[in-house]
Design an enzyme around this catalytic site. Structure first.
Site, PDB file in Angstrom:
ATOM      1  NE  ARG A 177      -3.580   2.604   1.097  1.00  0.00           N
ATOM      2  CZ  ARG A 177      -4.260   3.374   0.256  1.00  0.00           C
ATOM      3  NH1 ARG A 177      -4.173   3.167  -1.051  1.00  0.00           N
ATOM      4  NH2 ARG A 177      -5.029   4.324   0.723  1.00  0.00           N
ATOM      5  CD  GLN A 220       0.967   0.990   8.971  1.00  0.00           C
ATOM      6  OE1 GLN A 220       0.409   1.894   9.565  1.00  0.00           O
ATOM      7  NE2 GLN A 220       0.302   0.006   8.396  1.00  0.00           N
ATOM      8  N   GLY A 257      -9.180   0.650   5.549  1.00  0.00           N
ATOM      9  CA  GLY A 257     -10.512   0.157   5.173  1.00  0.00           C
ATOM     10  C   GLY A 257     -10.477  -1.265   4.662  1.00  0.00           C
ATOM     11  CB  THR A 312     -13.050 -16.293  28.424  1.00  0.00           C
ATOM     12  OG1 THR A 312     -13.117 -14.873  28.364  1.00  0.00           O
ATOM     13  CG2 THR A 312     -14.033 -16.805  29.451  1.00  0.00           C
ATOM     14  CD  GLU A 324      -8.749 -25.520  28.394  1.00  0.00           C
ATOM     15  OE1 GLU A 324      -8.328 -25.822  29.522  1.00  0.00           O
ATOM     16  OE2 GLU A 324      -9.417 -26.291  27.679  1.00  0.00           O
ATOM     17  CG  ASP A 337     -11.032 -14.337  33.521  1.00  0.00           C
ATOM     18  OD1 ASP A 337     -11.456 -13.718  32.541  1.00  0.00           O
ATOM     19  OD2 ASP A 337     -10.501 -13.804  34.507  1.00  0.00           O
TER      20      ASP A 337
END
Ligand SMILES: Cc1cc2nc3c(=O)[nH]c(=O)nc-3n(C[C@H](O)[C@H](O)[C@H](O)COP(=O)(O)OP(=O)(O)OC[C@H]3O[C@@H](n4cnc5c(N)ncnc54)[C@H](O)[C@@H]3O)c2cc1C
Length: 319
Positions: free
Chosen positions: A113, A132, A200, A221, A223, A225
């Site tokens: 990009r 970035q 986007g 969560t 096995e 939290d």
């Protein structure tokens, strides 16, 4: 006598209807992982023969006498929960897989990009923007760090399964709880960051971030939290800290302080000193000192990924 595991038949093998006293409910459509068929079971006054007890940690004789190799209910509870360690090892390992996929997609996209360049010059790849790089490079470095950390965990887990050594069991328990919680939380946040890093296009279902995020979210969560697992790690660290001072003679404390001060006194802080020659940065002694310095100052797994990032970014600059 504590929590025990049993095998309970839930359906008639001929009619496949549920047996008396058993109810099965489907969990319904979930946010992700719909390939996994989760359900809830309810048992009302269900009786089973004593042979159905999985009797590794405790047994009942024909005349109703209970025996166990483990002396207390708490120890039996810990042994039962210990069996969940394998699941945590698997989850930590699988979570790194999600991280690798999303970072790879985001880095490749960022290379292709192009956006605004200098005046009168061609546009530049968005990976050339520092902002970035600051998003993606730490995640790339962490993918490597977590890859090796979870490989180490798998190796320790298989040793534990063969040796049944008590100390190793405790270490693997703490390590698997900590790595599962740390890696899955990190990956969950990174999946969103990677999506944003792709702009986007990151929101297009075909680019996979949506399904990766939905499927991975529950890793924080199940096995165990993550908050509760981190509390277990904290408890283990406090126990180790206490053990270090057990015996209470002055020399134990003196040795501990001397060990901690050694890194401070033997060289200037390797991060702050900012020597930037290739020889210095590639010197394994510098890298080891840097690890020690970060671990002393941050005392968390975070330091590992931070150091990997620094080393990786320096390598990129050197290249
Ligand atoms: C898709 C899916 C598949 C599953 N598969 C299985 C399976 O195959 N087998 C199985 O046995 N289970 C399975 N589970 C259950 C899963 O292990 C539990 O959901 C999980 O352990 C969390 O327990 P809980 O849902 O009761 O959450 P809770 O314990 O109610 O947690 C809710 C909140 O309370 C907080 N909390 C709870 N206790 C404490 C504490 N002591 N201190 C501080 N904060 C606390 C937590 O941090 C969390 O934010 C599955 C769950 C899902 C969603």
């Amino acid at each position: 006598m504590g929590v025990h595991a049993f095998i309970v038949p839930i359906r008639d093998l001929n009619t496949l209807q549920t047996l008396p006293g058993i109810e099965i409910h489907d969990c319904g459509h979930k946010v992700g992982l719909n390939g996994v068929d989760n359900g809830a079971l309810r048992f009302r006054s269900v009786r089973i023969p004593r042979d159905n007890l999985l009797n590794r940690f405790g047994d009942v004789s024909q005349d109703g006498k209970y025996t166990s190799s483990l002396p207390t209910i708490n120890k039996r509870f810990a042994a039962m929960l210990g069996e969940l360690v394998g699941g945590r090892v698997g989850l930590a390992y699988a979570s790194v897989g999600f991280l690798k996929i999303s970072v790879t997609i985001a880095v490749r996209y960022s290379l292709l990009r192009q956006q605004f360049g200098p005046p009168e010059q061609p546009e530049v790849s968005i990976l050339d923007y520092q902002s970035q790089q600051h998003k993606l490079m730490p995640m790339l470095a962490s993918s490597y760090a977590f890859h090796f950390a979870t490989q180490y965990l798998v190796q320790k887990y298989s040793e534990m399964k063969k040796m049944h050594d008590e100390q190793l069991v405790a270490d693997v328990h703490a390590l698997s709880a900590g790595l599962k919680a740390y890696v899955t939380s990190y990956t969950a946040k990174s999946l969103s960051t990677c999506r944003e890093a792709c702009g986007g296009h990151g929101y297009a279902a075909v680019n996979r971030f949506g399904s990766l995020r939905n499927d991975h979210d529950i890793f924080q969560t199940f096995e165990g939290d993550n908050t509760v697992l981190m509390q277990q790690v904290a408890a283990d660290l406090l126990r180790q800290y206490k053990d270090k001072f057990q015996g209470g003679t002055l020399s134990v404390t003196w040795n501990y302080l001397r060990e901690s001060m050694n890194t401070y006194l033997s060289q200037p802080n390797p991060i702050i000193a900012r020597w930037e020659s290739a020889d210095h940065l590639r010197d394994p002694k510098f890298q080891l000192d840097a690890f020690r310095s970060l671990i002393l100052s941050l005392s968390s797994l975070q330091s590992l990924s931070k150091l990997c990032t620094i080393v990786l970014m320096q390598e990129v600059e050197l290249l």
